[in-house]
Design a protein around this motif. Structure first.
Motif, mmCIF file in Angstrom:
data_model
loop_
_atom_site.group_PDB
_atom_site.id
_atom_site.type_symbol
_atom_site.label_atom_id
_atom_site.label_comp_id
_atom_site.label_asym_id
_atom_site.label_seq_id
_atom_site.Cartn_x
_atom_site.Cartn_y
_atom_site.Cartn_z
ATOM 1 N N ARG A 92 0.818 -1.212 0.000
ATOM 2 C CA ARG A 92 0.000 0.000 0.000
ATOM 3 C C ARG A 92 0.858 1.270 0.000
ATOM 4 O O ARG A 92 0.551 2.234 -0.707
ATOM 5 N N SER A 93 1.931 1.268 0.792
ATOM 6 C CA SER A 93 2.783 2.462 0.848
ATOM 7 C C SER A 93 3.540 2.655 -0.470
ATOM 8 O O SER A 93 3.821 3.789 -0.869
ATOM 9 N N HIS A 94 3.841 1.573 -1.148
ATOM 10 C CA HIS A 94 4.464 1.666 -2.477
ATOM 11 C C HIS A 94 3.505 2.347 -3.455
ATOM 12 O O HIS A 94 3.899 3.243 -4.209
ATOM 13 N N VAL A 95 2.254 1.944 -3.430
ATOM 14 C CA VAL A 95 1.238 2.566 -4.285
ATOM 15 C C VAL A 95 1.165 4.064 -3.976
ATOM 16 O O VAL A 95 1.135 4.899 -4.887
ATOM 17 N N GLY A 96 1.189 4.416 -2.709
ATOM 18 C CA GLY A 96 1.182 5.819 -2.322
ATOM 19 C C GLY A 96 2.394 6.570 -2.850
ATOM 20 O O GLY A 96 2.281 7.709 -3.320
ATOM 21 N N GLY A 97 3.541 5.925 -2.794
ATOM 22 C CA GLY A 97 4.748 6.549 -3.324
ATOM 23 C C GLY A 97 4.648 6.819 -4.811
ATOM 24 O O GLY A 97 5.046 7.891 -5.292
ATOM 25 N N LEU A 98 4.082 5.878 -5.542
ATOM 26 C CA LEU A 98 3.921 6.060 -6.984
ATOM 27 C C LEU A 98 2.948 7.195 -7.296
ATOM 28 O O LEU A 98 3.203 8.010 -8.193
ATOM 29 N N ILE A 99 1.851 7.259 -6.564
ATOM 30 C CA ILE A 99 0.882 8.334 -6.791
ATOM 31 C C ILE A 99 1.512 9.682 -6.462
ATOM 32 O O ILE A 99 1.370 10.649 -7.221
ATOM 33 N N ALA A 100 2.223 9.757 -5.343
ATOM 34 C CA ALA A 100 2.869 11.015 -4.965
ATOM 35 C C ALA A 100 3.865 11.455 -6.042
ATOM 36 O O ALA A 100 3.932 12.637 -6.386
ATOM 37 N N GLU A 101 4.616 10.510 -6.590
ATOM 38 C CA GLU A 101 5.541 10.819 -7.695
ATOM 39 C C GLU A 101 4.775 11.379 -8.885
ATOM 40 O O GLU A 101 5.172 12.398 -9.466
ATOM 41 N N GLU A 102 3.701 10.707 -9.267
ATOM 42 C CA GLU A 102 2.904 11.142 -10.415
ATOM 43 C C GLU A 102 2.343 12.551 -10.206
ATOM 44 O O GLU A 102 2.159 13.288 -11.171
ATOM 45 N N GLU A 103 2.091 12.902 -8.964
ATOM 46 C CA GLU A 103 1.534 14.218 -8.641
ATOM 47 C C GLU A 103 2.621 15.291 -8.503
ATOM 48 O O GLU A 103 2.317 16.440 -8.203
ATOM 49 N N GLY A 104 3.870 14.903 -8.682
ATOM 50 C CA GLY A 104 4.957 15.874 -8.673
ATOM 51 C C GLY A 104 5.645 16.095 -7.340
ATOM 52 O O GLY A 104 6.451 17.019 -7.207
ATOM 53 N N PHE A 105 5.362 15.262 -6.352
ATOM 54 C CA PHE A 105 6.043 15.392 -5.062
ATOM 55 C C PHE A 105 7.466 14.854 -5.200
ATOM 56 O O PHE A 105 7.712 13.884 -5.914
ATOM 57 N N THR A 106 8.394 15.505 -4.507
ATOM 58 C CA THR A 106 9.813 15.208 -4.727
ATOM 59 C C THR A 106 10.564 14.734 -3.490
ATOM 60 O O THR A 106 11.728 14.359 -3.591
#
Length: 127
Positions: A92-106
């Protein structure tokens, strides 16, 4: 191992349970997100964590889950974001990391041991 592959195929970093505890103790400016279902979050969570449930596979994320997760991330794309779930095998946290990346979080970190590692280390939880 899934964890190694997940990290290699993403831009987030890993943070150990002990290092995260130090960040909390030092009152570092960060957002901690528990990606487990609300019932799990309500039983035990890392102090200061907010809840934004995600599934274990990216393809299973509903539009509503994505919207709620993105809302939880806030507006500051450079803010330190720490994601965790249940245990090392939980994605689940991996999925969150991918979404955050897609949203431009660095500045994204994943604490792979999850709440189980936190409890096993003897650290206090919130309920």
């Amino acid at each position: 191992m899934k964890l190694v592959t997940a990290v290699e195929n993403s831009s987030y970093q890993l943070v150990s349970t002990e290092e995260l505890k130090g960040w909390i103790d030092n009152k570092e400016d960060m957002l901690i997100i528990d990606t487990m279902p609300a019932d799990s979050y309500n039983k035990n969570r890392i102090p200061g964590a907010v809840n934004a449930e995600l599934p274990v596979k990216m393809e299973d994320v509903t539009p509503e889950q994505r919207e709620a997760f993105v809302k939880a991330l806030g507006e500051d794309k450079g803010k330190k974001i720490v994601l965790y779930c249940g245990f090392v095998g939980c994605e689940r946290s991996h999925v969150g990391g991918l979404i955050a990346e897609e949203e431009g979080f660095t500045n994204i970190y994943r604490q792979p041991g999850g709440i189980i590692a936190w409890i096993d280390a003897g650290y206090t939880t919130e309920k």
